[in-house]
Design an enzyme around this catalytic site. Structure first.
Site, PDB file in Angstrom:
ATOM      1  N   CYS A 110       0.863  -1.095   0.115  1.00  0.00           N
ATOM      2  CA  CYS A 110      -0.056  -0.118   0.155  1.00  0.00           C
ATOM      3  C   CYS A 110       0.926   1.093   0.025  1.00  0.00           C
ATOM      4  CB  CYS A 110      -0.980  -0.101   1.317  1.00  0.00           C
ATOM      5  SG  CYS A 110      -2.014   1.426   1.322  1.00  0.00           S
ATOM      6  N   HIS A 153      -9.165  -3.668  -2.682  1.00  0.00           N
ATOM      7  CA  HIS A 153      -8.329  -3.192  -2.123  1.00  0.00           C
ATOM      8  C   HIS A 153      -8.678  -1.551  -1.620  1.00  0.00           C
ATOM      9  CE1 HIS A 153      -3.905  -2.114  -0.741  1.00  0.00           C
ATOM     10  NE2 HIS A 153      -4.218  -0.881  -0.939  1.00  0.00           N
ATOM     11  N   GLU A 154      -8.974  -1.111  -2.777  1.00  0.00           N
ATOM     12  CA  GLU A 154      -9.551   0.588  -2.906  1.00  0.00           C
ATOM     13  C   GLU A 154     -10.764   0.867  -2.135  1.00  0.00           C
ATOM     14  OE1 GLU A 154      -6.829   2.273  -3.614  1.00  0.00           O
ATOM     15  OE2 GLU A 154      -5.915   0.528  -4.889  1.00  0.00           O
ATOM     16  N   HIS A 157     -10.257   0.935   1.570  1.00  0.00           N
ATOM     17  CA  HIS A 157      -9.984   2.364   2.117  1.00  0.00           C
ATOM     18  C   HIS A 157     -10.735   3.335   2.292  1.00  0.00           C
ATOM     19  CE1 HIS A 157      -5.454   1.969   1.860  1.00  0.00           C
ATOM     20  NE2 HIS A 157      -5.467   1.807   0.411  1.00  0.00           N
TER      21      HIS A 157
HETATM   22  C1  SB7 Z   1      -1.371  -4.817  -4.419  1.00  0.00           C
HETATM   23  C2  SB7 Z   1      -1.402  -3.387  -4.312  1.00  0.00           C
HETATM   24  C3  SB7 Z   1      -2.667  -2.661  -4.380  1.00  0.00           C
HETATM   25  C4  SB7 Z   1      -3.950  -3.162  -4.561  1.00  0.00           C
HETATM   26  C5  SB7 Z   1      -3.992  -4.501  -4.505  1.00  0.00           C
HETATM   27  C6  SB7 Z   1      -2.986  -5.406  -4.270  1.00  0.00           C
HETATM   28  C7  SB7 Z   1      -2.608  -1.184  -4.664  1.00  0.00           C
HETATM   29  C8  SB7 Z   1      -1.513  -0.425  -3.854  1.00  0.00           C
HETATM   30  C9  SB7 Z   1      -1.634   0.886  -3.996  1.00  0.00           C
HETATM   31  N1  SB7 Z   1      -2.382   1.472  -3.010  1.00  0.00           N
HETATM   32  O1  SB7 Z   1      -2.030   1.752  -1.584  1.00  0.00           O
HETATM   33  C10 SB7 Z   1      -3.721   2.006  -3.411  1.00  0.00           C
HETATM   34  O2  SB7 Z   1      -4.664   1.804  -2.255  1.00  0.00           O
HETATM   35 NI    NI Z   2      -3.637   1.021  -0.438  1.00  0.00          NI
END
Ligand code: SB7
Ligand code: NI
EC number: 3.5.1.88
Length: 181
Positions: A110, A153-154, A157
């Site tokens: 992240c 993942h987003e 957040h």
């Molecule tokens: C690995 C990395 C991400 C998502 C899923 C698996 C995005 C990393 C960048 N971020 O921190 C976005 O929130």
């Molecule tokens: Ni992230």
């Protein structure tokens, strides 16, 4: 342009809040923020710009990572078939998901976490999502594989959830300590 100094890190309260819905139609300000977020991702994946501005490469960025607790995020990546998933989403949601889960073999990272946190992060393998796009369209999309993982993942957040919260047995070192009596 957005650079790493604009991205808040672990311990910042915005990363633990539930973000607010964005009023539709979005304000010019909200649209510009989301456009800049998408631009950051593109820049971060351009070797020359990334080096020049010292950007960590990212495939997604959510507004709370800029300290803005609004329900919007950008994603920019290509999948294994080389199809491009480049979106700015307002008020995204998962309307349907598989029971089957998947994960990235190497775990997740992240941009708001300046350390490696190893461990399996389970995610739904297939999701159907709805959102409003930067182009003012309501979309319903089916995602699988990496685009589905990044979307989840987003979306986390926007709900104050960090990827390591989903790693079994992991303790958050930034978790607010109870005051000692
Ligand atoms: C690995 C990395 C991400 C998502 C899923 C698996 C995005 C990393 C960048 N971020 O921190 C976005 O929130
Ligand atoms: Ni992230």
């Amino acid at each position: 342009m957005i650079t790493m100094k604009d991205i808040v890190r672990e311990g910042h309260p915005a990363l633990r809040q539930t973000a607010e819905e964005v009023q539709m139609p979005p304000s010019q300000e909200d649209k510009e923020t989301l456009e800049k977020m998408l631009e950051f991702l593109q820049n971060s994946q351009d070797p020359e710009l990334a080096e020049k501005y010292k950007l960590r490469s990212g495939v997604g960025l959510a507004a709370p990572q800029l300290g803005i607790t609004k329900r919007m995020f950008a994603m920019h990546l290509t999948d294994e078939k080389d199809d491009l998933y480049s979106y700015g989403f307002f008020n995204p949601k998962i309307v349907r998901h598989s029971v089957e889960t998947t994960h990235l073999e190497g775990g997740e990272g992240c941009l708001s976490v300046d350390r490696e946190v190893p461990g399996i992060v389970p995610r739904y393998k297939r999701i159907t999502i709805e959102a409003e796009t930067l182009e003012n369209e309501s979309v319903r999309l089916r995602l699988r594989g990496l685009p589905a993982i990044v979307f989840q993942h987003e979306l986390d957040h926007l709900n104050g959830i960090m990827f390591y919260d989903r790693i079994e047995g992991y303790e958050d070192p930034y978790k607010k300590e109870l005051p000692t009596l």
